[in-house]
Motif scaffolding. Sequence first.
Motif, PDB file in Angstrom:
ATOM      1  N   LEU A 126      -2.760  17.181  17.696  1.00 28.16           N
ATOM      2  CA  LEU A 126      -4.177  16.843  17.568  1.00 28.16           C
ATOM      3  C   LEU A 126      -4.651  15.993  18.745  1.00 28.16           C
ATOM      4  O   LEU A 126      -5.640  16.315  19.419  1.00 28.16           O
ATOM      5  CB  LEU A 126      -4.405  16.094  16.252  1.00 28.16           C
ATOM      6  CG  LEU A 126      -5.837  15.758  15.865  1.00 28.16           C
ATOM      7  CD1 LEU A 126      -6.657  17.019  15.696  1.00 28.16           C
ATOM      8  CD2 LEU A 126      -5.849  14.948  14.574  1.00 28.16           C
ATOM      9  N   LEU A 127      -3.942  14.916  19.026  1.00 28.92           N
ATOM     10  CA  LEU A 127      -4.332  14.034  20.128  1.00 28.92           C
ATOM     11  C   LEU A 127      -4.053  14.676  21.485  1.00 28.92           C
ATOM     12  O   LEU A 127      -4.806  14.460  22.442  1.00 28.92           O
ATOM     13  CB  LEU A 127      -3.593  12.699  20.018  1.00 28.92           C
ATOM     14  CG  LEU A 127      -3.951  11.835  18.801  1.00 28.92           C
ATOM     15  CD1 LEU A 127      -3.134  10.548  18.796  1.00 28.92           C
ATOM     16  CD2 LEU A 127      -5.425  11.510  18.765  1.00 28.92           C
ATOM     17  N   GLY A 128      -2.978  15.452  21.565  1.00 27.26           N
ATOM     18  CA  GLY A 128      -2.678  16.127  22.824  1.00 27.26           C
ATOM     19  C   GLY A 128      -3.748  17.128  23.202  1.00 27.26           C
ATOM     20  O   GLY A 128      -4.148  17.225  24.369  1.00 27.26           O
ATOM     21  N   LEU A 129      -4.234  17.886  22.224  1.00 24.04           N
ATOM     22  CA  LEU A 129      -5.268  18.890  22.470  1.00 24.04           C
ATOM     23  C   LEU A 129      -6.585  18.242  22.856  1.00 24.04           C
ATOM     24  O   LEU A 129      -7.210  18.605  23.859  1.00 24.04           O
ATOM     25  CB  LEU A 129      -5.437  19.762  21.226  1.00 24.04           C
ATOM     26  CG  LEU A 129      -6.486  20.870  21.303  1.00 24.04           C
ATOM     27  CD1 LEU A 129      -6.105  21.891  22.362  1.00 24.04           C
ATOM     28  CD2 LEU A 129      -6.629  21.549  19.937  1.00 24.04           C
ATOM     29  N   LEU A 130      -7.033  17.280  22.069  1.00 26.59           N
ATOM     30  CA  LEU A 130      -8.315  16.638  22.338  1.00 26.59           C
ATOM     31  C   LEU A 130      -8.249  15.758  23.587  1.00 26.59           C
ATOM     32  O   LEU A 130      -9.252  15.574  24.285  1.00 26.59           O
ATOM     33  CB  LEU A 130      -8.747  15.805  21.127  1.00 26.59           C
ATOM     34  CG  LEU A 130     -10.201  15.341  21.090  1.00 26.59           C
ATOM     35  CD1 LEU A 130     -11.148  16.532  21.171  1.00 26.59           C
ATOM     36  CD2 LEU A 130     -10.479  14.538  19.832  1.00 26.59           C
TER      37      LEU A 130
ATOM     38  N   MET B 204      -1.961  22.658  31.238  1.00 25.74           N
ATOM     39  CA  MET B 204      -2.283  21.266  30.954  1.00 25.74           C
ATOM     40  C   MET B 204      -2.375  21.020  29.451  1.00 25.74           C
ATOM     41  O   MET B 204      -1.849  20.027  28.938  1.00 25.74           O
ATOM     42  CB  MET B 204      -3.600  20.888  31.635  1.00 25.74           C
ATOM     43  CG  MET B 204      -4.046  19.457  31.372  1.00 25.74           C
ATOM     44  SD  MET B 204      -5.605  19.087  32.218  1.00 25.74           S
ATOM     45  CE  MET B 204      -5.946  17.454  31.580  1.00 25.74           C
ATOM     46  N   VAL B 205      -3.017  21.948  28.742  1.00 27.19           N
ATOM     47  CA  VAL B 205      -3.125  21.810  27.285  1.00 27.19           C
ATOM     48  C   VAL B 205      -1.738  21.862  26.650  1.00 27.19           C
ATOM     49  O   VAL B 205      -1.401  21.053  25.777  1.00 27.19           O
ATOM     50  CB  VAL B 205      -4.035  22.907  26.701  1.00 27.19           C
ATOM     51  CG1 VAL B 205      -4.010  22.869  25.172  1.00 27.19           C
ATOM     52  CG2 VAL B 205      -5.467  22.743  27.204  1.00 27.19           C
ATOM     53  N   GLY B 206      -0.919  22.816  27.081  1.00 27.05           N
ATOM     54  CA  GLY B 206       0.419  22.949  26.521  1.00 27.05           C
ATOM     55  C   GLY B 206       1.291  21.726  26.761  1.00 27.05           C
ATOM     56  O   GLY B 206       1.940  21.222  25.833  1.00 27.05           O
TER      57      GLY B 206
ATOM     58  N   LEU C 251      -4.322   9.383  23.291  1.00 31.16           N
ATOM     59  CA  LEU C 251      -5.268  10.411  23.704  1.00 31.16           C
ATOM     60  C   LEU C 251      -5.209  10.619  25.215  1.00 31.16           C
ATOM     61  O   LEU C 251      -5.327  11.739  25.707  1.00 31.16           O
ATOM     62  CB  LEU C 251      -6.699  10.020  23.313  1.00 31.16           C
ATOM     63  CG  LEU C 251      -7.239  10.505  21.969  1.00 31.16           C
ATOM     64  CD1 LEU C 251      -8.579   9.850  21.676  1.00 31.16           C
ATOM     65  CD2 LEU C 251      -7.372  12.015  21.942  1.00 31.16           C
ATOM     66  N   LEU C 252      -5.006   9.530  25.943  1.00 33.25           N
ATOM     67  CA  LEU C 252      -5.118   9.565  27.398  1.00 33.25           C
ATOM     68  C   LEU C 252      -3.812   9.883  28.113  1.00 33.25           C
ATOM     69  O   LEU C 252      -3.761  10.759  28.992  1.00 33.25           O
ATOM     70  CB  LEU C 252      -5.665   8.217  27.889  1.00 33.25           C
ATOM     71  CG  LEU C 252      -5.737   8.002  29.401  1.00 33.25           C
ATOM     72  CD1 LEU C 252      -6.700   9.007  30.019  1.00 33.25           C
ATOM     73  CD2 LEU C 252      -6.152   6.574  29.706  1.00 33.25           C
ATOM     74  N   ILE C 253      -2.731   9.175  27.773  1.00 29.20           N
ATOM     75  CA  ILE C 253      -1.495   9.261  28.548  1.00 29.20           C
ATOM     76  C   ILE C 253      -0.879  10.669  28.557  1.00 29.20           C
ATOM     77  O   ILE C 253      -0.520  11.175  29.627  1.00 29.20           O
ATOM     78  CB  ILE C 253      -0.472   8.208  28.067  1.00 29.20           C
ATOM     79  CG1 ILE C 253      -1.025   6.801  28.277  1.00 29.20           C
ATOM     80  CG2 ILE C 253       0.849   8.366  28.821  1.00 29.20           C
ATOM     81  CD1 ILE C 253      -0.152   5.700  27.704  1.00 29.20           C
TER      82      ILE C 253
END
Length: 298
Positions: A40-44, A240-242, A223-225
């Motif tokens: 969830l946080l990786g995607l957003l 990048m998303v993956g 969310l950022l790192i």
Amino acid sequence: MLASLHSFFSGLVDAGILPTMFSYGFVVNAFIACLMIGPLLGLLGTLVVVKRLAFLSEAVGHSALTGVSIGILMGEPVTEPWISLFAFSVLFALTLQWVRGRTTVPYDALIGVFLAFALALGAALLMFVAKKINAHLVEQVLFGSILTASAYDLVILAFITSVVLALAFFSANDAYLNALSPDIARSRRIRTTLHDYGFVLLIALVTVAAVKIIGAILVGALLLIPAASARLMARDLRGMVGYSVLIATTSALIGVLLPMHMKWAIGTGPAIILVACVWFVIAISVYSLRKGGQPACA
């Protein structure tokens, strides 16, 4: 369903496949929460980085402290003041976006103003909240405690995860185009204003869902790192998303399970962020070894 999952993990422990710590229900809850909060946080987070709005997630995260304080003062359960938490954080994010569209103040400066307001109001309300609750409960809000995640917390997290994944499936391309080039998005008749409001709304919802797990202060970091690390490692937006989802998920899992297995006295929230920072160091090393090659998503 949760009881079935607990029984399943207990069976794996009895079979010697998993360590004994998975025989405890709270560990299983934490493991399931990690599997949801990471993607969830990786995607957003990729949208946060592409739109250059890292400061926004920090502001919304800090507003959660004010929402919790208001809920406790209004008589909500100390451990689950969800109504006020959601209401204040969503109102905070939408008001910020509304003011942005009606002023010429730079967005980063505007976020700083709203952040200062949320912190000041939260600090003022804590003086009254401290008379009603144990101060350690406030510390959980600030730094998170995934090991206290209840079935109710998992249901809320699962619902928000489902909403975000559904939106990503139907409108991810439009959202990324709006983030990269709003002018081109408008020329293709994409409703950019709606996407902007939807983005800040998702930031608010995801932040609230992650507060109990990561903590109000640290949720912006997860969310950022991972997304920033993924930007260094990937060669295109899809990569990048993956990478971002992979880094956020592994950071959550390792940050929760490793200290528990090694019996280290480290909070789960800080441990998750420290693992993410290790990933960031690895990403810098990978990027440096590419002979100065520029990733396509930079």
